[in-house]
Design a protein around this motif. Structure first.
Motif, PDB file in Angstrom:
ATOM      1  N   LEU A   1       0.826  -1.198   0.000  1.00  0.00           N
ATOM      2  CA  LEU A   1       0.000   0.000   0.000  1.00  0.00           C
ATOM      3  C   LEU A   1       0.867   1.258   0.000  1.00  0.00           C
ATOM      4  CD1 LEU A   1      -2.812  -0.988   2.529  1.00  0.00           C
ATOM      5  CD2 LEU A   1      -3.004  -0.849   0.028  1.00  0.00           C
ATOM      6  N   TRP A   2       0.483   2.186  -0.843  1.00  0.00           N
ATOM      7  CA  TRP A   2       1.037   3.539  -0.819  1.00  0.00           C
ATOM      8  C   TRP A   2       0.429   4.255   0.385  1.00  0.00           C
ATOM      9  CZ3 TRP A   2      -1.591   8.247  -1.488  1.00  0.00           C
ATOM     10  CH2 TRP A   2      -0.802   9.376  -1.790  1.00  0.00           C
ATOM     11  N   THR A   3       1.248   4.957   1.130  1.00  0.00           N
ATOM     12  CA  THR A   3       0.816   5.508   2.411  1.00  0.00           C
ATOM     13  C   THR A   3       0.957   7.023   2.397  1.00  0.00           C
ATOM     14  OG1 THR A   3       1.548   3.491   3.491  1.00  0.00           O
ATOM     15  CG2 THR A   3       1.131   5.380   4.896  1.00  0.00           C
ATOM     16  N   GLN A   4      -0.194   7.700   2.456  1.00  0.00           N
ATOM     17  CA  GLN A   4      -0.226   9.150   2.335  1.00  0.00           C
ATOM     18  C   GLN A   4      -0.115   9.873   3.667  1.00  0.00           C
ATOM     19  OE1 GLN A   4      -3.528  10.558  -0.002  1.00  0.00           O
ATOM     20  NE2 GLN A   4      -3.400  12.654   0.780  1.00  0.00           N
ATOM     21  N   ASN A   5      -0.663   9.283   4.726  1.00  0.00           N
ATOM     22  CA  ASN A   5      -0.727  10.042   5.995  1.00  0.00           C
ATOM     23  C   ASN A   5      -0.568   9.187   7.241  1.00  0.00           C
ATOM     24  OD1 ASN A   5      -3.155   8.715   5.916  1.00  0.00           O
ATOM     25  ND2 ASN A   5      -4.394  10.539   5.564  1.00  0.00           N
ATOM     26  N   GLY A   6       0.111   8.058   7.137  1.00  0.00           N
ATOM     27  CA  GLY A   6       0.355   7.268   8.328  1.00  0.00           C
ATOM     28  C   GLY A   6       0.029   5.802   8.133  1.00  0.00           C
ATOM     29  N   VAL A   7       0.289   5.011   9.182  1.00  0.00           N
ATOM     30  CA  VAL A   7       0.065   3.569   9.110  1.00  0.00           C
ATOM     31  C   VAL A   7      -0.828   3.122  10.272  1.00  0.00           C
ATOM     32  CG1 VAL A   7       2.155   2.986   7.818  1.00  0.00           C
ATOM     33  CG2 VAL A   7       2.279   3.238  10.298  1.00  0.00           C
ATOM     34  N   ASP A   8      -1.842   3.911  10.567  1.00  0.00           N
ATOM     35  CA  ASP A   8      -2.705   3.596  11.704  1.00  0.00           C
ATOM     36  C   ASP A   8      -3.530   2.331  11.492  1.00  0.00           C
ATOM     37  OD1 ASP A   8      -3.819   5.566   9.763  1.00  0.00           O
ATOM     38  OD2 ASP A   8      -5.687   5.164  10.836  1.00  0.00           O
ATOM     39  N   LYS A   9      -3.690   1.887  10.237  1.00  0.00           N
ATOM     40  CA  LYS A   9      -4.465   0.670   9.952  1.00  0.00           C
ATOM     41  C   LYS A   9      -3.572  -0.527   9.638  1.00  0.00           C
ATOM     42  CE  LYS A   9      -8.363   3.287   7.997  1.00  0.00           C
ATOM     43  NZ  LYS A   9      -9.193   3.499   6.779  1.00  0.00           N
ATOM     44  N   ILE A  10      -2.287  -0.419   9.921  1.00  0.00           N
ATOM     45  CA  ILE A  10      -1.356  -1.443   9.456  1.00  0.00           C
ATOM     46  C   ILE A  10      -1.589  -2.793  10.128  1.00  0.00           C
ATOM     47  CG2 ILE A  10       0.526  -0.987  11.119  1.00  0.00           C
ATOM     48  CD1 ILE A  10       2.436  -1.258   8.653  1.00  0.00           C
TER      49      ILE A  10
ATOM     50  N   VAL B   1       6.008  11.655   5.111  1.00  0.00           N
ATOM     51  CA  VAL B   1       7.374  11.682   5.652  1.00  0.00           C
ATOM     52  C   VAL B   1       8.155  12.913   5.219  1.00  0.00           C
ATOM     53  CG1 VAL B   1       7.460   9.178   5.813  1.00  0.00           C
ATOM     54  CG2 VAL B   1       8.297  10.298   3.729  1.00  0.00           C
ATOM     55  N   GLY B   2       7.504  13.829   4.522  1.00  0.00           N
ATOM     56  CA  GLY B   2       8.163  15.017   4.006  1.00  0.00           C
ATOM     57  C   GLY B   2       8.937  15.842   5.019  1.00  0.00           C
ATOM     58  N   PRO B   3       8.497  15.928   6.297  1.00  0.00           N
ATOM     59  CA  PRO B   3       9.299  16.682   7.273  1.00  0.00           C
ATOM     60  C   PRO B   3      10.707  16.126   7.461  1.00  0.00           C
ATOM     61  CG  PRO B   3       7.068  16.406   8.092  1.00  0.00           C
ATOM     62  CD  PRO B   3       7.182  15.569   6.844  1.00  0.00           C
ATOM     63  N   GLY B   4      10.903  14.820   7.160  1.00  0.00           N
ATOM     64  CA  GLY B   4      12.237  14.224   7.179  1.00  0.00           C
ATOM     65  C   GLY B   4      12.898  14.199   8.542  1.00  0.00           C
ATOM     66  N   TYR B   5      14.226  14.046   8.531  1.00  0.00           N
ATOM     67  CA  TYR B   5      15.055  14.051   9.728  1.00  0.00           C
ATOM     68  C   TYR B   5      14.513  13.048  10.761  1.00  0.00           C
ATOM     69  CZ  TYR B   5      16.360  18.315   7.288  1.00  0.00           C
ATOM     70  OH  TYR B   5      16.745  19.205   6.321  1.00  0.00           O
ATOM     71  N   GLU B   6      14.307  13.469  11.996  1.00  0.00           N
ATOM     72  CA  GLU B   6      13.821  12.561  13.036  1.00  0.00           C
ATOM     73  C   GLU B   6      12.432  12.041  12.715  1.00  0.00           C
ATOM     74  OE1 GLU B   6      13.346  12.424  17.931  1.00  0.00           O
ATOM     75  OE2 GLU B   6      13.657  14.335  16.900  1.00  0.00           O
ATOM     76  N   TYR B   7      11.567  12.898  12.197  1.00  0.00           N
ATOM     77  CA  TYR B   7      10.197  12.478  11.871  1.00  0.00           C
ATOM     78  C   TYR B   7      10.205  11.363  10.825  1.00  0.00           C
ATOM     79  CZ  TYR B   7       5.238  12.884  10.662  1.00  0.00           C
ATOM     80  OH  TYR B   7       3.908  12.615  10.444  1.00  0.00           O
ATOM     81  N   GLY B   8      11.029  11.534   9.808  1.00  0.00           N
ATOM     82  CA  GLY B   8      11.101  10.522   8.769  1.00  0.00           C
ATOM     83  C   GLY B   8      11.631   9.197   9.284  1.00  0.00           C
ATOM     84  N   LEU B   9      12.646   9.244  10.156  1.00  0.00           N
ATOM     85  CA  LEU B   9      13.191   8.011  10.725  1.00  0.00           C
ATOM     86  C   LEU B   9      12.137   7.298  11.566  1.00  0.00           C
ATOM     87  CD1 LEU B   9      15.635   6.159  11.136  1.00  0.00           C
ATOM     88  CD2 LEU B   9      16.316   7.603  13.062  1.00  0.00           C
ATOM     89  N   ASP B  10      11.402   8.045  12.366  1.00  0.00           N
ATOM     90  CA  ASP B  10      10.344   7.447  13.183  1.00  0.00           C
ATOM     91  C   ASP B  10       9.266   6.805  12.309  1.00  0.00           C
ATOM     92  OD1 ASP B  10      11.613   8.241  15.496  1.00  0.00           O
ATOM     93  OD2 ASP B  10      10.342   9.996  15.821  1.00  0.00           O
ATOM     94  N   ALA B  11       8.936   7.449  11.196  1.00  0.00           N
ATOM     95  CA  ALA B  11       7.889   6.938  10.309  1.00  0.00           C
ATOM     96  C   ALA B  11       8.304   5.616   9.670  1.00  0.00           C
ATOM     97  CB  ALA B  11       7.566   7.970   9.236  1.00  0.00           C
ATOM     98  N   THR B  12       9.544   5.545   9.174  1.00  0.00           N
ATOM     99  CA  THR B  12       9.992   4.300   8.549  1.00  0.00           C
ATOM    100  C   THR B  12      10.050   3.173   9.573  1.00  0.00           C
ATOM    101  OG1 THR B  12      12.324   4.924   8.860  1.00  0.00           O
ATOM    102  CG2 THR B  12      11.309   5.462   6.754  1.00  0.00           C
ATOM    103  N   LYS B  13      10.429   3.504  10.788  1.00  0.00           N
ATOM    104  CA  LYS B  13      10.472   2.489  11.841  1.00  0.00           C
ATOM    105  C   LYS B  13       9.080   1.951  12.136  1.00  0.00           C
ATOM    106  CE  LYS B  13      11.812   1.673  16.663  1.00  0.00           C
ATOM    107  NZ  LYS B  13      12.357   2.266  17.903  1.00  0.00           N
ATOM    108  N   SER B  14       8.084   2.829  12.234  1.00  0.00           N
ATOM    109  CA  SER B  14       6.725   2.381  12.558  1.00  0.00           C
ATOM    110  C   SER B  14       6.158   1.515  11.442  1.00  0.00           C
ATOM    111  CB  SER B  14       5.820   3.586  12.820  1.00  0.00           C
ATOM    112  OG  SER B  14       5.690   4.398  11.672  1.00  0.00           O
ATOM    113  N   ALA B  15       6.455   1.839  10.186  1.00  0.00           N
ATOM    114  CA  ALA B  15       5.969   1.023   9.079  1.00  0.00           C
ATOM    115  C   ALA B  15       6.672  -0.333   9.045  1.00  0.00           C
ATOM    116  CB  ALA B  15       6.183   1.761   7.760  1.00  0.00           C
ATOM    117  N   TYR B  16       7.981  -0.326   9.213  1.00  0.00           N
ATOM    118  CA  TYR B  16       8.761  -1.570   9.200  1.00  0.00           C
ATOM    119  C   TYR B  16       8.307  -2.510  10.321  1.00  0.00           C
ATOM    120  CZ  TYR B  16      12.945  -4.542   9.531  1.00  0.00           C
ATOM    121  OH  TYR B  16      13.812  -5.606   9.584  1.00  0.00           O
ATOM    122  N   GLU B  17       8.206  -1.982  11.523  1.00  0.00           N
ATOM    123  CA  GLU B  17       7.789  -2.817  12.653  1.00  0.00           C
ATOM    124  C   GLU B  17       6.334  -3.237  12.529  1.00  0.00           C
ATOM    125  OE1 GLU B  17       8.813  -0.570  16.122  1.00  0.00           O
ATOM    126  OE2 GLU B  17      10.932  -1.185  16.051  1.00  0.00           O
ATOM    127  N   GLY B  18       5.523  -2.413  11.882  1.00  0.00           N
ATOM    128  CA  GLY B  18       4.128  -2.792  11.656  1.00  0.00           C
ATOM    129  C   GLY B  18       3.992  -4.034  10.800  1.00  0.00           C
TER     130      GLY B  18
END
Length: 447
Positions: free
Chosen positions: A352-361, A380-397
């Motif tokens: 799935l392409w993810t536009q605004n989060g992975v709350d349904k993962i 993930v456009g804000p990048g930096y710490e926010y982007g790292l946190d986002a990739t982690k939540s998707a991966y662990e999901g």
């Protein structure tokens, strides 16, 4: 977003390092006092680090004071050390060690000798010189004869940024800095260690990383989430927007430096086997009222239409490993469970392409069976710490709700992203050979 099929390029990012508070010991080896002048602000508004007033060793950590600044040199291994300057003397890490993956280095206790002009801090692999007046650092080989890098000026800082000034060598080349679209060799160039994504073409910084390597025999990682700029000219200026300096140094050739860097910040995630196949991404639910593209495209009206595409792949004996049926703003999906089941029969994994989060993962992965997340710049456009946190939540999901390896695509990566996600260079449109040209150095430089 238009339809696009593309091969998987694994880009290991580069990125991060360890605080090692467990290695702070109580055995003080010695203390030396040296005359030093007071620190004064220069004409450019920066404060220049002064001369060494005191130096103390506590096992693998060397504490240095100039009076106005406090510094630590911490040896993690024979060929890996950290230089940390904090004017407050608190040595608080604003990254909260999020970038650092390995936190159990045993540490190596270096020897320290007073050589008059400088202190020689050394292991069996490397020598770090700490010049006394003013304090400047230089790294030499183990015989203390060949200079590997040296500071041309002392560290400078103000409330907004801290910069290191290097005396680079004429025959030295530089690589790294993440995915810099169109570039991989940075000699005589100024590189953005910050997101530059007003476009995704040559010159954009789609996935910057505060790490670089030199053919002189070293690499550097700045442990930060703050944007920066690196100038790789004869006088090299490495700047980040923060009132501190926190850098990890790796000695050795490019291969050894890369190994040490990813040991510290995390090895790249291993993709599932099907993830190395051809992927297909588009919006196949253009009837959705919220879809921002052209409505009711023939053959892409509802999500199940994607099954005609997966079938055609097989009818034409074309390779294909995964497919994203909702790639487009507001696309959404319907009958996703049927799509996952039927595409699976044809040898495709569905993501799935993810536009605004992975709350349904949890439901999408655990119950429906999707196995891939592509994270769009809208999230993930804000990048930096926010982007790292986002990739982690998707991966662990994915990993926590299935028996599959995590498989995540993202832009706006940073150091540490490689643990959770592969990256892409952004969205290029128009389909001309210029995009092929600049992707070659982009992928070389990023990987």
């Amino acid at each position: 977003m238009g339809k696009r099929s593309f091969f998987k390029n694994v880009v290991a990012f580069i990125s991060t390092f360890t605080v090692l508070t467990s290695l702070v010991a109580t055995n003080t080896v010695g203390s030396v006092n040296v005359m030093a002048s007071e620190i004064q602000a220069s004409n450019d508004g920066f404060i220049t680090v002064g001369s060494i007033k005191e130096i103390k060793q506590e096992k693998n950590k060397i504490n240095i004071s100039t009076g106005s600044e406090k510094l630590q040199v911490i040896f993690l291994k024979d060929d890996v050390f950290r230089i940390w300057m904090d004017p407050t003397g608190k040595f608080e890490d604003p990254t909260n060690e999020k970038i650092i993956d390995k936190k159990d280095y045993k540490g190596v206790e270096p020897a320290v000798e007073d050589k008059g002009e400088y202190y020689k801090i050394f292991t069996g692999t490397v020598v770090l010189r700490a010049y006394k007046a003013p304090l400047k650092f230089a790294m030499y080989d183990k015989d203390n004869k060949k200079e590997i890098w040296s500071e041309k000026e002392p560290l400078k800082y103000n409330n907004e940024s801290t910069k290191q000034t290097l005396d680079n060598k004429d025959d030295e080349d530089f690589y790294g800095c993440g995915v810099q679209n169109g570039y991989f060799s940075h000699k005589n160039k100024d590189m953005n260690i910050s997101l530059k994504i007003s476009h995704w073409n040559d010159g954009s910084s789609s996935n910057p990383v505060p790490f670089y390597m030199s053919t002189a025999g070293y690499g550097v990682f700045r442990n930060t989430f703050s944007p920066g700029t690196y100038s790789f000219k004869k006088t090299g200026i490495m700047n980040h927007e923060e009132k501190r300096f926190d850098a990890f140094y790796f000695a050795g050739d490019i291969k050894n430096v890369m190994n040490s860097y990813t040991e510290l910040t995390g090895r790249p995630s291993l993709l599932p086997r099907w993830g190395f196949g051809v992927g297909d991404a588009d919006c196949y639910n253009t009837q959705n009222p919220s879809y921002t593209g052209d409505k009711n495209k023939p053959g892409k009206v509802t999500t199940t239409d994607v099954l005609n595409v997966t079938k055609k792949y097989r009818d034409l004996d074309m390779p294909g490993g995964w497919i994203l049926p909702n790639d487009g703003y507001g696309c959404g999906y319907e009958n996703l469970d049927k799509v996952v089941q039927e595409a699976g029969k044809q040898g495709f994994k569905v993501g799935l392409w993810t536009q605004n989060g992975v709350d349904k993962i949890k439901e999408e992965v655990g119950k429906i069976g999707t196995r891939l997340c592509k994270l769009d710049v809208a999230w993930v456009g804000p990048g930096y710490e926010y982007g790292l946190d986002a990739t982690k939540s998707a991966y662990e999901g994915i990993e926590n709700n299935s028996n599959s390896r995590g498989f995540v695509w993202a832009v706006c990566g940073w150091a540490g992203t490689q643990r959770y996600s592969t990256v892409w260079t952004g969205d290029q449109t128009g389909g001309n050979f210029e995009y092929i040209r600049f992707h070659i150095p982009s992928v070389i430089g990023g990987g």
